[in-house]
Design an enzyme around this catalytic site. Sequence first.
Site, PDB file in Angstrom:
ATOM      1  N   LEU A  84      13.163 -46.491  27.106  1.00  0.00           N
ATOM      2  CA  LEU A  84      13.735 -45.152  27.119  1.00  0.00           C
ATOM      3  C   LEU A  84      12.589 -44.154  27.158  1.00  0.00           C
ATOM      4  O   LEU A  84      11.537 -44.385  26.559  1.00  0.00           O
ATOM      5  CB  LEU A  84      14.579 -44.900  25.856  1.00  0.00           C
ATOM      6  N   ASP A  85      12.777 -43.052  27.872  1.00  0.00           N
ATOM      7  CA  ASP A  85      11.769 -41.996  27.865  1.00  0.00           C
ATOM      8  C   ASP A  85      11.541 -41.513  26.435  1.00  0.00           C
ATOM      9  O   ASP A  85      12.426 -41.617  25.581  1.00  0.00           O
ATOM     10  CB  ASP A  85      12.226 -40.812  28.719  1.00  0.00           C
ATOM     11  N   ARG A  86      10.375 -40.954  26.193  1.00  0.00           N
ATOM     12  CA  ARG A  86      10.031 -40.514  24.840  1.00  0.00           C
ATOM     13  C   ARG A  86      11.058 -39.520  24.290  1.00  0.00           C
ATOM     14  O   ARG A  86      11.407 -39.566  23.117  1.00  0.00           O
ATOM     15  CB  ARG A  86       8.626 -39.886  24.832  1.00  0.00           C
TER      16      ARG A  86
END
Length: 315
Positions: A136-138
Amino acid sequence: MSRRLELPIPPELAGVKVDTLLKRHLGLSGTVVRRIKWLPDGILVDGRRVNTRYCPREGEVLSVRLSDPERRSGVVPAPGPLDIVYEDGDLLVLNKAPGVAVHPGPGHFDDTLGNFLLYYYDSKGEEGDFHPVHRLDRGTSGLMVVAKHPHAQEVLKRQLHTPDFRREYLAVCVGAPSPPAGMVDAPLGPKEGSLVEQAVRPDGKVARTRYETVETAGPYALVHLELETGRTHQIRVHMAYLGHPLAGDFLYGEELPGVLARPALHSWKLSFRHPVTGAHLAFCQKLPLDMARLLRPAAGEGEGPGPLEESGQNH
């Protein structure tokens, strides 16, 4: 504490080579078998070490080691918060907080989920390295699964982008998409002149995102999304391509300083088949408060979940 699989040998499997038993009956790949066969306790029959050519007799018990005897990832253990939704000997399902990176990288050496997980394993006296299945993106919050050993990681990665592995997201977008539901089928690739951004481009990789508008609230819409592919920034780029970027998306839309510190994207539902038992596992995490407040500014800690925000798991 190591993780092992055992196979008692019934009459019909007596005399079958260990290599065949491991691959056909325990589901191990050739890569995993090659990794474990050199370990002193990698492959045992009735507690004694054997090679892959050995043929067990009826009543003997074949045992194989799955967990890592050493860490090769280079990730260092470091204390940090983990929200564990589910855990067993083969995997964990985590509810990732926004702002936390999954993998160590530039600027994030010891403050990622990978660091926190290895510290957690050490605190339990459990063997294990960092074996992420997807990312998942940050800035994205919500559900993700992490394997505890290479065999589980391989099996789960094979499920990605098949009906057995489903990822559903909730996003708060600027404006309501028209039509309110559909499929974005637009190839993605690196944006020229940028080291970070992705863009829709004809020579990009195939990328498909299903979307459905759930509700509208003032300038925003809550949109339910499901990935058919898993490209970098896929949802963020596709919604911006429709003209409805995610609220707070500093790359593909506009920041919302003082309102939302990240793109409004949440991994809401996750389901897959267990890599060892084959059981179907399904999990759900409600919309986090920072996103809910965009739709209902008066939302508080005690307010119940709205549409598509229920939380729970079924396993």
